[in-house]
Write an enzyme that holds these catalytic residues in place. Structure first.
Site, PDB file in Angstrom:
ATOM      1  N   CYS A 128       0.861  -1.177   0.000  1.00 51.80           N
ATOM      2  CA  CYS A 128       0.000   0.000   0.000  1.00 51.80           C
ATOM      3  C   CYS A 128       0.902   1.233   0.000  1.00 51.80           C
ATOM      4  CB  CYS A 128      -0.914   0.019   1.220  1.00 51.80           C
ATOM      5  SG  CYS A 128      -2.341   1.109   0.967  1.00 51.80           S
ATOM      6  N   CYS A 145       0.044   4.235   1.723  1.00 54.65           N
ATOM      7  CA  CYS A 145      -0.229   5.189   2.815  1.00 54.65           C
ATOM      8  C   CYS A 145       0.908   5.306   3.826  1.00 54.65           C
ATOM      9  CB  CYS A 145      -1.540   4.848   3.516  1.00 54.65           C
ATOM     10  SG  CYS A 145      -1.624   3.162   4.131  1.00 54.65           S
ATOM     11  N   CYS A 173      -3.662   6.218   0.358  1.00 53.21           N
ATOM     12  CA  CYS A 173      -3.186   4.937  -0.155  1.00 53.21           C
ATOM     13  C   CYS A 173      -2.811   4.977  -1.641  1.00 53.21           C
ATOM     14  CB  CYS A 173      -4.237   3.865   0.103  1.00 53.21           C
ATOM     15  SG  CYS A 173      -4.624   3.680   1.862  1.00 53.21           S
ATOM     16  N   LYS A 191     -12.249  -4.832   2.296  1.00 51.61           N
ATOM     17  CA  LYS A 191     -11.638  -4.002   3.335  1.00 51.61           C
ATOM     18  C   LYS A 191     -12.522  -2.780   3.541  1.00 51.61           C
ATOM     19  CE  LYS A 191      -7.586  -1.350   4.595  1.00 51.61           C
ATOM     20  NZ  LYS A 191      -6.187  -1.030   4.316  1.00 51.61           N
ATOM     21  N   LYS A 194     -11.711  -7.650   6.267  1.00 53.43           N
ATOM     22  CA  LYS A 194     -11.057  -6.802   7.255  1.00 53.43           C
ATOM     23  C   LYS A 194     -11.922  -5.589   7.568  1.00 53.43           C
ATOM     24  CE  LYS A 194      -7.101  -3.850   7.693  1.00 53.43           C
ATOM     25  NZ  LYS A 194      -6.169  -3.066   6.990  1.00 53.43           N
ATOM     26  N   SER A 241      -6.123  -3.653  14.552  1.00 50.69           N
ATOM     27  CA  SER A 241      -5.546  -3.030  15.750  1.00 50.69           C
ATOM     28  C   SER A 241      -6.597  -2.632  16.781  1.00 50.69           C
ATOM     29  CB  SER A 241      -4.721  -1.816  15.330  1.00 50.69           C
ATOM     30  OG  SER A 241      -5.503  -0.902  14.575  1.00 50.69           O
TER      31      SER A 241
HETATM   32  C1  PBG Z   1      -2.838   0.094   4.975  1.00 45.69           C
HETATM   33  C2  PBG Z   1      -3.367  -0.763   6.057  1.00 45.69           C
HETATM   34  C3  PBG Z   1      -4.128  -0.398   7.176  1.00 45.69           C
HETATM   35  C4  PBG Z   1      -4.297  -1.553   7.926  1.00 45.69           C
HETATM   36  C5  PBG Z   1      -3.663  -2.578   7.239  1.00 45.69           C
HETATM   37  N1  PBG Z   1      -3.107  -2.068   6.085  1.00 45.69           N
HETATM   38  C6  PBG Z   1      -4.633   0.908   7.619  1.00 45.69           C
HETATM   39  C7  PBG Z   1      -5.601   1.653   6.840  1.00 45.69           C
HETATM   40  O1  PBG Z   1      -6.154   1.199   5.844  1.00 45.69           O
HETATM   41  O2  PBG Z   1      -5.818   2.794   7.246  1.00 45.69           O
HETATM   42  C8  PBG Z   1      -5.026  -1.629   9.242  1.00 45.69           C
HETATM   43  C9  PBG Z   1      -4.578  -2.720  10.139  1.00 45.69           C
HETATM   44  C10 PBG Z   1      -4.964  -2.583  11.553  1.00 45.69           C
HETATM   45  O3  PBG Z   1      -5.726  -1.686  11.974  1.00 45.69           O
HETATM   46  O4  PBG Z   1      -4.489  -3.412  12.331  1.00 45.69           O
HETATM   47  N2  PBG Z   1      -3.738   0.435   3.997  1.00 45.69           N
HETATM   48 ZN    ZN Z   2      -3.099   2.217   2.684  1.00 50.76          ZN
END
Ligand code: PBG
Ligand code: ZN
Length: 327
Positions: free
Chosen positions: A121, A123, A131, A196, A249, A275
């Protein structure tokens, strides 16, 4: 037949009996541990919102993986905190960036004993925290594909066993698949973050990866939480584009999506216990309001029961230790 002939409690009487009829198990083989690679040496920056987790420099990350391998956890997924971020996120495909160096070091140390997956990604690498590439104030889908593919190829050149695009650009699985094949990595599988959602549960992760968007939000590319049919569309497209593993996710609040996906698709299914799901359990346990280990296991059992074949979870080491103790 009903009561009193049937008594559902008969098979619940002893632990041995309960074990005989237990339908779902979480095993060490199901686990994938997320890790945060940063620059420098000897660095272990605690992530305050994620107890027990750190931004690790490559040397420390390699050391920590000794226990991961010894516990029998099959895989880790790496995220990167680069030294410098820029508008295009060029550190994403720098062969000296933390993820690339961590991949190479892990493969050197542990070989085929550890599956090294990389999150693909932009970001973590862009100065604006989105992203993908910004054009006229929006994330430009097609221009981003190029960058993601460069990142994926760069991870594979470092030795990655699997790549996991998490950006939610349309067409990225197919685009990355083609570019990987072109570069000679036709045997590297793609774990697609297919469904996602644009979730508030990513909060602690954005502290960990320092990847919060500097303006706006991710609603124009990540999925809208109320939608389920759309998740099936996303997954069908990823299957068509050549995904090897599909992911849902977050996990806990989206168990219905996992169950639907299990019905619909035959590819292996991954679930990401993100998380916020982790930190909520940790924080509540710290207050003494819940039994940490039992809630941890129950949260993961639920994810398996819903249909996941594998779980990305910050609890991986704790679960593996617990299972080992239990023999
Ligand atoms: C990157 C990404 C994210 C997560 C995994 N890959 C963050 C987002 O999309 O902001 C989140 C994982 C987590 O919260 O444990 N795109
Ligand atoms: Zn990202």
């Amino acid at each position: 037949m009903g009561f009193p002939e049937s008594r559902m409690r008969r098979m619940r009487r002893t632990e041995a009996m309960r074990r005989m009829v237990r339908e779902t198990k979480v095993t060490v083989d199901d686990l994938i541990l997320p890790l945060f690679a940063t620059f420098g040496k000897g660095v272990r920056n605690p992530i305050s919102s994620m107890p027990g987790h750190f931004q690790l420099s490559v040397d420390e990350l390699v050391k920590d993986c000794r226990e991961v391998v010894d516990l029998g956890i099959p895989a880790v997924i790496l995220f990167g905190i680069p030294e410098k971020k820029d508008e295009l996120g060029t550190a994403a495909f720098d062969r000296n960036a933390p993820v690339q160096r961590a991949v190479a070091a892990l493969k050197k140390e542990y070989g085929d004993d550890l599956v090294v997956i990389t999150d693909v990604c932009m970001c973590e690498y862009t100065d604006h925290g989105h992203c993908g590439v910004i054009e006229n104030g929006e994330v430009d889908n097609d221009a981003t594909l190029e960058l993601l593919a460069r990142e994926a190829v760069s991870h594979c050149k470092a030795g990655a066993d699997m790549v996991a695009p998490s950006d939610m650009m349309d067409g990225r699985v197919g685009f990355i698949r083609e570019e990987l094949d072109e570069a000679g990595f036709e045997n590297v599988p793609i774990m697609a973050y297919s469904a996602k959602y644009c979730s508030a549960y990513y909060g602690p992760f954005r502290d960990a990866a320092e990847s919060a968007p500097k303006f706006g939000d991710r609603r124009s590319y990540q999925m809208d939480p109320p939608n389920a049919n759309e998740a099936l569309m996303e997954m069908a497209l990823d299957v068509e584009e050549g995904a090897d593993i599909l992911m849902v996710k977050p996990a806990g609040p989206y168990l219905d999506i996992l169950a639907m996906a299990r019905e619909e698709f035959d590819l292996p299914l991954a679930a990401y216990q993100v998380s916020g799901e982790f930190s909520m359990i940790e924080a509540t346990a710290e207050k003494g309001w819940i039994d940490r280990e039992r809630v941890m296991m129950e949260s993961l059992i639920g994810i398996k029961r819903a249909g996941a074949d594998m779980i990305l979870t910050y609890f991986s080491k704790d679960v593996a230790r617990l299972l080992k103790q239990a023999g």
